[in-house]
Design a protein around this motif. Structure first.
Motif, PDB file in Angstrom:
ATOM      1  N   TYR B 109     -14.310 -50.674  15.286  1.00 16.10           N
ATOM      2  CA  TYR B 109     -14.119 -51.130  16.665  1.00 16.10           C
ATOM      3  C   TYR B 109     -12.883 -50.497  17.281  1.00 16.10           C
ATOM      4  O   TYR B 109     -12.894 -50.073  18.435  1.00 16.10           O
ATOM      5  CB  TYR B 109     -14.013 -52.659  16.694  1.00 16.10           C
ATOM      6  CG  TYR B 109     -15.317 -53.332  16.350  1.00 16.10           C
ATOM      7  CD1 TYR B 109     -16.237 -53.639  17.338  1.00 16.10           C
ATOM      8  CD2 TYR B 109     -15.633 -53.631  15.040  1.00 16.10           C
ATOM      9  CE1 TYR B 109     -17.438 -54.223  17.033  1.00 16.10           C
ATOM     10  CE2 TYR B 109     -16.841 -54.224  14.713  1.00 16.10           C
ATOM     11  CZ  TYR B 109     -17.743 -54.525  15.711  1.00 16.10           C
ATOM     12  OH  TYR B 109     -18.926 -55.095  15.406  1.00 16.10           O
ATOM     13  N   MET B 117     -15.917 -44.593  22.900  1.00 15.84           N
ATOM     14  CA  MET B 117     -17.355 -44.603  22.609  1.00 15.84           C
ATOM     15  C   MET B 117     -17.854 -46.040  22.571  1.00 15.84           C
ATOM     16  O   MET B 117     -17.109 -46.931  22.210  1.00 15.84           O
ATOM     17  CB  MET B 117     -17.615 -44.024  21.211  1.00 15.84           C
ATOM     18  CG  MET B 117     -17.394 -42.556  21.065  1.00 15.84           C
ATOM     19  SD  MET B 117     -17.806 -42.160  19.358  1.00 15.84           S
ATOM     20  CE  MET B 117     -17.534 -40.420  19.343  1.00 15.84           C
ATOM     21  N   PRO B 118     -19.134 -46.259  22.888  1.00 19.35           N
ATOM     22  CA  PRO B 118     -19.704 -47.569  22.585  1.00 19.35           C
ATOM     23  C   PRO B 118     -19.925 -47.701  21.078  1.00 19.35           C
ATOM     24  O   PRO B 118     -20.106 -46.692  20.390  1.00 19.35           O
ATOM     25  CB  PRO B 118     -21.027 -47.579  23.356  1.00 19.35           C
ATOM     26  CG  PRO B 118     -21.372 -46.160  23.559  1.00 19.35           C
ATOM     27  CD  PRO B 118     -20.087 -45.384  23.569  1.00 19.35           C
ATOM     28  N   ILE B 119     -19.896 -48.915  20.575  1.00 18.34           N
ATOM     29  CA  ILE B 119     -20.150 -49.136  19.144  1.00 18.34           C
ATOM     30  C   ILE B 119     -21.296 -50.109  18.978  1.00 18.34           C
ATOM     31  O   ILE B 119     -21.415 -51.083  19.733  1.00 18.34           O
ATOM     32  CB  ILE B 119     -18.887 -49.650  18.408  1.00 18.34           C
ATOM     33  CG1 ILE B 119     -19.254 -50.029  16.982  1.00 18.34           C
ATOM     34  CG2 ILE B 119     -18.207 -50.791  19.149  1.00 18.34           C
ATOM     35  CD1 ILE B 119     -18.115 -50.347  16.091  1.00 18.34           C
ATOM     36  N   VAL B 120     -22.160 -49.827  18.018  1.00 18.24           N
ATOM     37  CA  VAL B 120     -23.259 -50.742  17.688  1.00 18.24           C
ATOM     38  C   VAL B 120     -23.140 -51.090  16.210  1.00 18.24           C
ATOM     39  O   VAL B 120     -23.163 -50.193  15.363  1.00 18.24           O
ATOM     40  CB  VAL B 120     -24.634 -50.101  17.979  1.00 18.24           C
ATOM     41  CG1 VAL B 120     -25.745 -51.090  17.674  1.00 18.24           C
ATOM     42  CG2 VAL B 120     -24.714 -49.632  19.406  1.00 18.24           C
ATOM     43  N   PRO B 121     -22.977 -52.367  15.870  1.00 17.82           N
ATOM     44  CA  PRO B 121     -22.889 -52.735  14.461  1.00 17.82           C
ATOM     45  C   PRO B 121     -24.273 -52.976  13.856  1.00 17.82           C
ATOM     46  O   PRO B 121     -25.265 -53.097  14.579  1.00 17.82           O
ATOM     47  CB  PRO B 121     -22.083 -54.030  14.501  1.00 17.82           C
ATOM     48  CG  PRO B 121     -22.467 -54.646  15.803  1.00 17.82           C
ATOM     49  CD  PRO B 121     -22.737 -53.514  16.758  1.00 17.82           C
ATOM     50  N   ALA B 122     -24.303 -53.053  12.533  1.00 20.99           N
ATOM     51  CA  ALA B 122     -25.492 -53.429  11.767  1.00 20.99           C
ATOM     52  C   ALA B 122     -26.705 -52.577  12.105  1.00 20.99           C
ATOM     53  O   ALA B 122     -27.798 -53.074  12.332  1.00 20.99           O
ATOM     54  CB  ALA B 122     -25.816 -54.908  11.963  1.00 20.99           C
ATOM     55  N   GLN B 137     -31.335 -52.424  15.188  1.00 24.56           N
ATOM     56  CA  GLN B 137     -30.217 -53.222  14.698  1.00 24.56           C
ATOM     57  C   GLN B 137     -30.764 -54.351  13.827  1.00 24.56           C
ATOM     58  O   GLN B 137     -31.714 -55.027  14.226  1.00 24.56           O
ATOM     59  CB  GLN B 137     -29.463 -53.792  15.893  1.00 24.56           C
ATOM     60  CG  GLN B 137     -28.217 -54.538  15.514  1.00 24.56           C
ATOM     61  CD  GLN B 137     -27.504 -55.071  16.740  1.00 24.56           C
ATOM     62  OE1 GLN B 137     -28.138 -55.643  17.611  1.00 24.56           O
ATOM     63  NE2 GLN B 137     -26.206 -54.881  16.797  1.00 24.56           N
ATOM     64  N   VAL B 147     -31.921 -51.238  20.366  1.00 23.22           N
ATOM     65  CA  VAL B 147     -30.765 -51.049  21.242  1.00 23.22           C
ATOM     66  C   VAL B 147     -30.742 -49.577  21.624  1.00 23.22           C
ATOM     67  O   VAL B 147     -30.996 -48.709  20.784  1.00 23.22           O
ATOM     68  CB  VAL B 147     -29.444 -51.450  20.547  1.00 23.22           C
ATOM     69  CG1 VAL B 147     -28.258 -51.196  21.459  1.00 23.22           C
ATOM     70  CG2 VAL B 147     -29.470 -52.888  20.101  1.00 23.22           C
ATOM     71  N   GLU B 148     -30.486 -49.298  22.892  1.00 18.97           N
ATOM     72  CA  GLU B 148     -30.439 -47.916  23.346  1.00 18.97           C
ATOM     73  C   GLU B 148     -29.039 -47.603  23.846  1.00 18.97           C
ATOM     74  O   GLU B 148     -28.418 -48.428  24.514  1.00 18.97           O
ATOM     75  CB  GLU B 148     -31.458 -47.719  24.465  1.00 18.97           C
ATOM     76  CG  GLU B 148     -31.675 -46.264  24.812  1.00 18.97           C
ATOM     77  CD  GLU B 148     -32.674 -46.093  25.940  1.00 18.97           C
ATOM     78  OE1 GLU B 148     -33.637 -46.891  26.001  1.00 18.97           O
ATOM     79  OE2 GLU B 148     -32.473 -45.195  26.763  1.00 18.97           O
ATOM     80  N   ALA B 149     -28.533 -46.436  23.488  1.00 15.90           N
ATOM     81  CA  ALA B 149     -27.194 -46.034  23.926  1.00 15.90           C
ATOM     82  C   ALA B 149     -27.183 -44.534  24.143  1.00 15.90           C
ATOM     83  O   ALA B 149     -27.909 -43.791  23.486  1.00 15.90           O
ATOM     84  CB  ALA B 149     -26.161 -46.419  22.884  1.00 15.90           C
TER      85      ALA B 149
END
Lengths: 408, 255
Positions: B109, B117-122, B137, B147-149
């Motif tokens: 994080y 940057m955006p962060i996506v966990p799991a 995810q 989830v789209e980024a």
């Protein structure tokens, strides 16, 4: 014709019994509040009716108790009192002018407070003990915040906060922190919920959070790290991510849960939530399954069972009987000798509910049972019980779901 | 143009033997990166380059590992931020938390915040289409969320990601370890007094009452006894409708 007068003069006890008002002196005594089982004899001596205690019916804990207090009237008082004491009215704690604020951000998975969320509120109350007030920051509607221990509620209802919106939520909580300047912010340390949000906040605010807090008291937080091998004892920092059972939930009091005005925010959205993905429900282990459709000895039409489980998107499970018979594999067995399951919903077809099976579904919140036996234990346990043959209900349910799916 | 993927790896520790090994989650992150066709993988570690466990990552099929030479117990964040800013990868992959050191799970994080940057966990898997990442995810109970980024994005990986491949010994020995000298990093301070972790007792649910009541509570009937809705011999269609309505109202099915 000669028999008629004789019949008319005959006593017909059944007709008399139905027509006559019969008196029950024992019930009358109880009704008038007269001491039960204690009367005066013709000579003026107190007489005790040995059957009165039985007539008074069950008392505390549903058990018939013999009144040995020797006090006249005590049995009747107990009998006329309701069997279960009424719930005492909860005291409402009012904190009109708080000295400081403590924020609690519950996960509200499915819009409900989980046990973990209640623990977080319990921890927040510990930290707010000397004159502080707990503010619940909720995304979406929530119930039971007053009983959990929230003095104020900030409810963000905008569409940007719905679903997976951690960036918008972190921005909202950061804005609340900037306005209220709370002494502590508590979140449940769950992988996608509070754990994600709390670490985002920590990075945004440039603070170090206490993570996986195992135990929380007013003066100390015990965080866990180093791969679970070390505990870090520290004074509670501003950001706290609590493990389950880090603090005890509140009980026996009610807080105000007054709504606070919600600030207008400009929130970033770099992540788009695309909703839940379709997965094969039978690839999920039974212990982790979200929704289980289970078959017991009352199921004979196995193709209908597999069809209804597939239509519902439910993981298949079974009782010991069907797994012993080889109709389902052993790893699909629910119960004390199989898997102890924890789904959000458990749909049981043709399961009577052996104690071992019921032990397997102890943690289920919602149980639906379809069984032919009205007196089955499963029917008593169920939130929705249907007394009907599973073979008739399963195809009807499959048809209904297919219709709704194609109709929509 | 090949896609640049940076994979951040750390030294793990076996829970039973306490020997150093590849970290379970970092190996999964590398496995996800290895499954992207035509990707240019940059394997990065901050720490001791002579650690033999690092070669296990090379044994998974990567030619080279870059080691940023920081001493033990140093704060690796500024060093990693500087290195990644120079590298400008489209995708950064790492495990959710380290197995040694703080292991608080905050580093991804902080890194994402520092890199913007955006962060996506799991993350359990991903696909890349035209500068956007479609992510799966992992949620509790085996569910997956899409989830789209937009790239660049930082993904942290947990146990739901696919199992890492085996590490081949010969490949591990052949792989190169590149030592990169970095400016001195500040030492990491533990957040409080460190003590060996103590197992905490689980909270007991005390149920008082008669034997019958305790048995009922053990079977879970106490909470819902007598509260449920009961339909006796309904038409199958009516029964199906009742089940369907219940599932809809409780949010189990979506209409």
């Amino acid at each position: 014709m000669s028999t008629t007068p004789r019949l008319r003069n005959m006593r017909r006890p059944r007709l008399e019994g139905s027509g006559r008002v019969r008196r029950d002196p024992r019930a009358e005594r109880l009704y008038c509040g007269e001491p039960a089982g204690e009367t005066l004899s013709a000579r003026g001596l107190p007489r005790r009716d040995p059957r009165a205690w039985y007539a008074a019916g069950p008392q505390a804990n549903g058990r018939v108790r013999i009144d040995r207090s020797q006090r006249p009237g005590s049995a009747s008082v107990a009998a006329s009192a309701p069997l279960r004491a009424a719930e005492p009215a909860l005291k409402t704690v009012v904190i009109a002018e708080p000295a400081f604020w403590v924020l609690a951000v519950p996960d509200l998975d499915d819009g409900r407070l989980s046990a973990h969320d209640r623990d977080v509120f319990g921890g927040a109350r510990l930290l707010a003990a000397d004159g502080g007030a707990v503010v619940a920051v909720c995304f979406g509607p929530a119930e039971g915040l007053d009983l959990a221990g929230a003095d104020r509620v900030l409810q963000f209802d905008a569409a940007v906060f719905a679903g997976y919106a951690p960036e918008a939520r972190a921005a909202a909580v950061a804005a609340v922190i900037a306005t209220l300047d709370p002494r502590h912010v508590l979140l449940p340390d769950t992988p996608i919920g509070g754990g994600d949000l709390g670490r985002r906040l920590a990075a945004q605010l440039g603070e170090t959070a206490a993570v996986r807090v195992q135990k929380l008291s007013a003066g100390e937080a015990i965080a866990r790290g180093n791969g679970g091998r070390s505990d870090y004892h520290m004074a509670p920092p501003r950001l706290l991510l609590l493990a389950p059972e880090a603090a005890d939930p509140l009980g026996g009091v009610r807080h105000e849960a007054l709504a606070l005005p919600v600030p207008e925010l400009d929130t970033p959205t770099r992540l788009l939530d695309r909703g839940l993905l379709a997965i094969d429900p039978n690839s999920v282990p039974l212990a982790e399954a979200d929704f289980i459709c289970s078959a017991g000895n009352g199921v004979h039409d196995w193709s209908a069972f597999h069809a209804v489980a597939a239509a519902l998107g439910a993981t298949e499970g079974g009782s010991r009987m069907v797994c012993d018979a080889g109709l389902l594999p052993r790893h699909r067995q629910v119960g004390a000798s199989g898997t102890l399951v924890d789904p959000r919903c458990y749909l049981a077809f043709g399961i009577a509910g052996a104690p071992q099976h019921l032990q397997g579904i102890t943690r289920c919140e919602r149980v639906i049972a379809v069984n032919t036996d009205l007196h089955a234990e499963m029917v008593k346990r169920a939130d929705l019980a249907i007394v009907q043959d599973a073979q008739r209900v399963m195809p009807a349910l499959t048809r209904l779901i297919e219709e709704k799916r194609h109709g929509a | 143009m090949a896609l640049d993927i940076a994979v951040l790896v750390s030294v793990g520790r076996h829970p039973a033997s306490a020997r150093n090994r590849r970290a379970v989650l970092d190996a999964r992150a590398l496995e996800l990166a290895l499954n992207v066709p035509g990707a240019n993988i940059h394997l990065i570690h901050a720490g001791d380059a002579d650690e033999p466990a690092l070669r296990e990552y090379l044994g998974m099929g990567v030619e080279r590992l870059s080691v940023l030479g920081v001493p033990a117990h140093a704060d690796v964040l500024p060093v990693l931020v500087a290195h990644l800013k120079a590298l400008r990868p489209a995708l950064v992959l790492c495990g959710a938390a380290a197995e040694q050191g703080a292991g608080s799970g905050e580093l991804p994080y902080r890194l994402a915040a520092a890199l913007g940057m955006p962060i996506v966990p799991a993350v359990a898997g991903f696909e890349l289409h035209g500068g956007r990442a479609q992510l799966a995810q992992a949620l509790p109970r085996g569910r997956r969320r899409g989830v789209e980024a937009a790239l660049p994005v930082l993904l942290s990986v947990d146990r739901a990601a696919p199992e890492p491949r085996q590490s081949a010994y010969a490949r591990a020995q052949r792989g190169q370890i590149e030592r990169i000298a970095v400016p001195a990093a500040p030492l990491w301070q533990p957040p409080g007094e460190e003590q060996p972790a103590r197992k905490r007792p689980k909270r007991l649910k005390l149920i008082s009452g008669s034997g019958a009541e305790r048995m009922r509570a053990a079977q879970g009937a106490a909470a819902s006894a007598g509260k449920g809705q009961l339909l006796v011999q309904p038409e199958p269609a009516a029964a199906a409708q009742a089940i369907y309505d219940y599932l809809l109202s409780e949010g189990i099915l979506r209409g």
